[in-house]
Design a protein around this motif. Sequence first.
Motif, PDB file in Angstrom:
ATOM      1  N   PHE A 268       0.799  -1.229   0.000  1.00  0.00           N
ATOM      2  CA  PHE A 268       0.000   0.000   0.000  1.00  0.00           C
ATOM      3  C   PHE A 268       0.832   1.280   0.000  1.00  0.00           C
ATOM      4  O   PHE A 268       0.525   2.220  -0.728  1.00  0.00           O
ATOM      5  CB  PHE A 268      -0.950  -0.013   1.204  1.00  0.00           C
ATOM      6  CG  PHE A 268      -2.004  -1.070   1.125  1.00  0.00           C
ATOM      7  CD1 PHE A 268      -3.116  -0.901   0.316  1.00  0.00           C
ATOM      8  CD2 PHE A 268      -1.885  -2.248   1.849  1.00  0.00           C
ATOM      9  CE1 PHE A 268      -4.104  -1.874   0.232  1.00  0.00           C
ATOM     10  CE2 PHE A 268      -2.867  -3.230   1.779  1.00  0.00           C
ATOM     11  CZ  PHE A 268      -3.973  -3.045   0.962  1.00  0.00           C
ATOM     12  N   VAL A 269       1.864   1.348   0.836  1.00  0.00           N
ATOM     13  CA  VAL A 269       2.663   2.575   0.927  1.00  0.00           C
ATOM     14  C   VAL A 269       3.374   2.902  -0.391  1.00  0.00           C
ATOM     15  O   VAL A 269       3.377   4.068  -0.813  1.00  0.00           O
ATOM     16  CB  VAL A 269       3.660   2.494   2.109  1.00  0.00           C
ATOM     17  CG1 VAL A 269       4.593   3.703   2.109  1.00  0.00           C
ATOM     18  CG2 VAL A 269       2.907   2.413   3.433  1.00  0.00           C
ATOM     19  N   PRO A 270       3.988   1.912  -1.089  1.00  0.00           N
ATOM     20  CA  PRO A 270       4.591   2.241  -2.388  1.00  0.00           C
ATOM     21  C   PRO A 270       3.597   2.849  -3.380  1.00  0.00           C
ATOM     22  O   PRO A 270       3.944   3.770  -4.126  1.00  0.00           O
ATOM     23  CB  PRO A 270       5.107   0.884  -2.894  1.00  0.00           C
ATOM     24  CG  PRO A 270       5.363   0.099  -1.659  1.00  0.00           C
ATOM     25  CD  PRO A 270       4.289   0.516  -0.698  1.00  0.00           C
ATOM     26  N   VAL A 271       2.362   2.339  -3.380  1.00  0.00           N
ATOM     27  CA  VAL A 271       1.344   2.885  -4.290  1.00  0.00           C
ATOM     28  C   VAL A 271       1.048   4.342  -3.936  1.00  0.00           C
ATOM     29  O   VAL A 271       0.890   5.186  -4.827  1.00  0.00           O
ATOM     30  CB  VAL A 271       0.045   2.045  -4.231  1.00  0.00           C
ATOM     31  CG1 VAL A 271      -1.048   2.696  -5.086  1.00  0.00           C
ATOM     32  CG2 VAL A 271       0.306   0.629  -4.714  1.00  0.00           C
ATOM     33  N   PHE A 272       1.012   4.657  -2.642  1.00  0.00           N
ATOM     34  CA  PHE A 272       0.762   6.037  -2.236  1.00  0.00           C
ATOM     35  C   PHE A 272       1.830   6.987  -2.767  1.00  0.00           C
ATOM     36  O   PHE A 272       1.509   8.032  -3.344  1.00  0.00           O
ATOM     37  CB  PHE A 272       0.683   6.149  -0.711  1.00  0.00           C
ATOM     38  CG  PHE A 272       0.848   7.549  -0.203  1.00  0.00           C
ATOM     39  CD1 PHE A 272      -0.089   8.523  -0.510  1.00  0.00           C
ATOM     40  CD2 PHE A 272       1.965   7.908   0.546  1.00  0.00           C
ATOM     41  CE1 PHE A 272       0.072   9.830  -0.069  1.00  0.00           C
ATOM     42  CE2 PHE A 272       2.125   9.208   0.989  1.00  0.00           C
ATOM     43  CZ  PHE A 272       1.184  10.175   0.679  1.00  0.00           C
ATOM     44  N   PHE A 273       3.097   6.639  -2.585  1.00  0.00           N
ATOM     45  CA  PHE A 273       4.160   7.546  -3.016  1.00  0.00           C
ATOM     46  C   PHE A 273       4.209   7.673  -4.541  1.00  0.00           C
ATOM     47  O   PHE A 273       4.463   8.755  -5.075  1.00  0.00           O
ATOM     48  CB  PHE A 273       5.509   7.087  -2.464  1.00  0.00           C
ATOM     49  CG  PHE A 273       5.672   7.370  -0.998  1.00  0.00           C
ATOM     50  CD1 PHE A 273       5.595   8.657  -0.511  1.00  0.00           C
ATOM     51  CD2 PHE A 273       5.876   6.342  -0.085  1.00  0.00           C
ATOM     52  CE1 PHE A 273       5.721   8.932   0.842  1.00  0.00           C
ATOM     53  CE2 PHE A 273       6.000   6.601   1.268  1.00  0.00           C
ATOM     54  CZ  PHE A 273       5.920   7.897   1.733  1.00  0.00           C
ATOM     55  N   VAL A 274       3.934   6.591  -5.232  1.00  0.00           N
ATOM     56  CA  VAL A 274       3.886   6.666  -6.699  1.00  0.00           C
ATOM     57  C   VAL A 274       2.719   7.551  -7.140  1.00  0.00           C
ATOM     58  O   VAL A 274       2.840   8.317  -8.101  1.00  0.00           O
ATOM     59  CB  VAL A 274       3.755   5.246  -7.308  1.00  0.00           C
ATOM     60  CG1 VAL A 274       3.389   5.327  -8.801  1.00  0.00           C
ATOM     61  CG2 VAL A 274       5.062   4.484  -7.149  1.00  0.00           C
ATOM     62  N   SER A 275       1.602   7.487  -6.421  1.00  0.00           N
ATOM     63  CA  SER A 275       0.423   8.284  -6.801  1.00  0.00           C
ATOM     64  C   SER A 275       0.713   9.779  -6.755  1.00  0.00           C
ATOM     65  O   SER A 275       0.116  10.552  -7.508  1.00  0.00           O
ATOM     66  CB  SER A 275      -0.762   7.951  -5.882  1.00  0.00           C
ATOM     67  OG  SER A 275      -0.580   8.482  -4.583  1.00  0.00           O
ATOM     68  N   ILE A 276       1.624  10.197  -5.872  1.00  0.00           N
ATOM     69  CA  ILE A 276       2.000  11.614  -5.819  1.00  0.00           C
ATOM     70  C   ILE A 276       2.664  12.020  -7.130  1.00  0.00           C
ATOM     71  O   ILE A 276       2.354  13.059  -7.720  1.00  0.00           O
ATOM     72  CB  ILE A 276       2.948  11.887  -4.636  1.00  0.00           C
ATOM     73  CG1 ILE A 276       2.251  11.581  -3.306  1.00  0.00           C
ATOM     74  CG2 ILE A 276       3.435  13.346  -4.645  1.00  0.00           C
ATOM     75  CD1 ILE A 276       3.147  11.671  -2.096  1.00  0.00           C
ATOM     76  N   GLY A 277       3.601  11.178  -7.597  1.00  0.00           N
ATOM     77  CA  GLY A 277       4.291  11.457  -8.860  1.00  0.00           C
ATOM     78  C   GLY A 277       3.361  11.439 -10.057  1.00  0.00           C
ATOM     79  O   GLY A 277       3.584  12.153 -11.043  1.00  0.00           O
ATOM     80  N   LEU A 278       2.294  10.636  -9.985  1.00  0.00           N
ATOM     81  CA  LEU A 278       1.349  10.540 -11.102  1.00  0.00           C
ATOM     82  C   LEU A 278       0.625  11.854 -11.340  1.00  0.00           C
ATOM     83  O   LEU A 278       0.110  12.099 -12.433  1.00  0.00           O
ATOM     84  CB  LEU A 278       0.320   9.436 -10.836  1.00  0.00           C
ATOM     85  CG  LEU A 278       0.841   7.995 -10.757  1.00  0.00           C
ATOM     86  CD1 LEU A 278      -0.314   7.032 -10.501  1.00  0.00           C
ATOM     87  CD2 LEU A 278       1.592   7.603 -12.016  1.00  0.00           C
ATOM     88  N   ASN A 279       0.559  12.702 -10.320  1.00  0.00           N
ATOM     89  CA  ASN A 279      -0.148  13.988 -10.450  1.00  0.00           C
ATOM     90  C   ASN A 279       0.738  15.106 -10.995  1.00  0.00           C
ATOM     91  O   ASN A 279       0.278  16.235 -11.171  1.00  0.00           O
ATOM     92  CB  ASN A 279      -0.714  14.400  -9.083  1.00  0.00           C
ATOM     93  CG  ASN A 279      -1.869  13.517  -8.648  1.00  0.00           C
ATOM     94  OD1 ASN A 279      -2.887  13.450  -9.327  1.00  0.00           O
ATOM     95  ND2 ASN A 279      -1.717  12.829  -7.534  1.00  0.00           N
ATOM     96  N   VAL A 280       2.008  14.784 -11.228  1.00  0.00           N
ATOM     97  CA  VAL A 280       2.927  15.792 -11.756  1.00  0.00           C
ATOM     98  C   VAL A 280       2.706  15.977 -13.258  1.00  0.00           C
ATOM     99  O   VAL A 280       2.527  15.009 -13.991  1.00  0.00           O
ATOM    100  CB  VAL A 280       4.399  15.383 -11.486  1.00  0.00           C
ATOM    101  CG1 VAL A 280       5.364  16.319 -12.213  1.00  0.00           C
ATOM    102  CG2 VAL A 280       4.678  15.387  -9.996  1.00  0.00           C
ATOM    103  N   SER A 281       2.721  17.219 -13.685  1.00  0.00           N
ATOM    104  CA  SER A 281       2.611  17.522 -15.106  1.00  0.00           C
ATOM    105  C   SER A 281       3.614  18.614 -15.461  1.00  0.00           C
ATOM    106  O   SER A 281       3.785  19.570 -14.707  1.00  0.00           O
ATOM    107  CB  SER A 281       1.192  17.996 -15.442  1.00  0.00           C
ATOM    108  OG  SER A 281       1.142  18.476 -16.770  1.00  0.00           O
TER     109      SER A 281
END
Length: 322
Positions: A268-281
């Motif tokens: 779960f925690v790895p998915v959370f940190f990756v999700s932050i990067g997914l919002n970068v544009s």
Amino acid sequence: MEFILTLLLILLSTKLVGDLAVRLGQPAVLGKLIVGIVLGPAVLGWIRDGEFIHFMSEIGLLLLMFIAGLETDLDQLRRSWKSSIAVAVGGIILPLFGGMGIAELFGFSYMHALFLGAILSATSVSISAQVLKDMNKLNSREGSTILGAAVVDDILVVIMLAVLMSLFGEGESISLGLLIGKKLLFFAVALLAGWLIVPRMLKWLAPLKVTEATVSIALVICFAYSWFAEWTGMAGIIGAFAAGIAVSQTNYKHNVQEKLEPIAYAMFVPVFFVSIGLNVSFEGVGGQIGFVVALSIVAVLSKLLGGALGARLTGFNNHSSI
């Protein structure tokens, strides 16, 4: 079945890049954030944000803060409360004026400058907790102060943004008294529950003749605190952190921590940190390089100096303050 491939990519890449970050002398969380940027829409576009990522990351965030609460030395946190408040206030005031100054310099209106300054004042409690954990500094005097300051900062900035929205927003006006009252209600109930309910709940329900009853009850406590925090206008992560502290004061702390960490950090925690990067544009950044660079410098320096000043004024030496 696309979500399985998404999960495969996230878990494999975060472990490999996280390991590389540690070998380069950086916290593993930095590698995980970079993975989200590279694999997300900003660069390769292999992973896109969606409902699956959202729910997995929300659980990961709550578990991360619950574990941080479990590992927090409550006595050290109590001793650091004055420094935490001073660091939080310093970390709000300097970024607020720094952000407003940059905004004015680049032609923003006064209203937009205020909002930009307020946004720079905010601190990510979750990122702070994970970096301190990666550095094995969570229970140091500096670590306890930083974590306490991040929590105080989160509360004060939410109130500040609510006031700004009430003054300049288009929605309904917000009752400041009600807003603060609900936050005080959260802390009162959280303290009372941590003292009277949590220990009894674990004592009565942990012996249930089912698999991993203790961990399940601890998760019930975590999610209950998080829900109540959201209901009172606090961030759910503050509730999860408070729940972790409450459970840490019982005899079940080590059992819960030992069983829960593998679940949280394996998935779960790895998915959370990756999700932050997914919002970068990076869209439109090319035409605003000067503003981005200036804002980044001010964001880093104002937060660093504001927090350091607060620490220095409450007894830290120069090295610890920085």
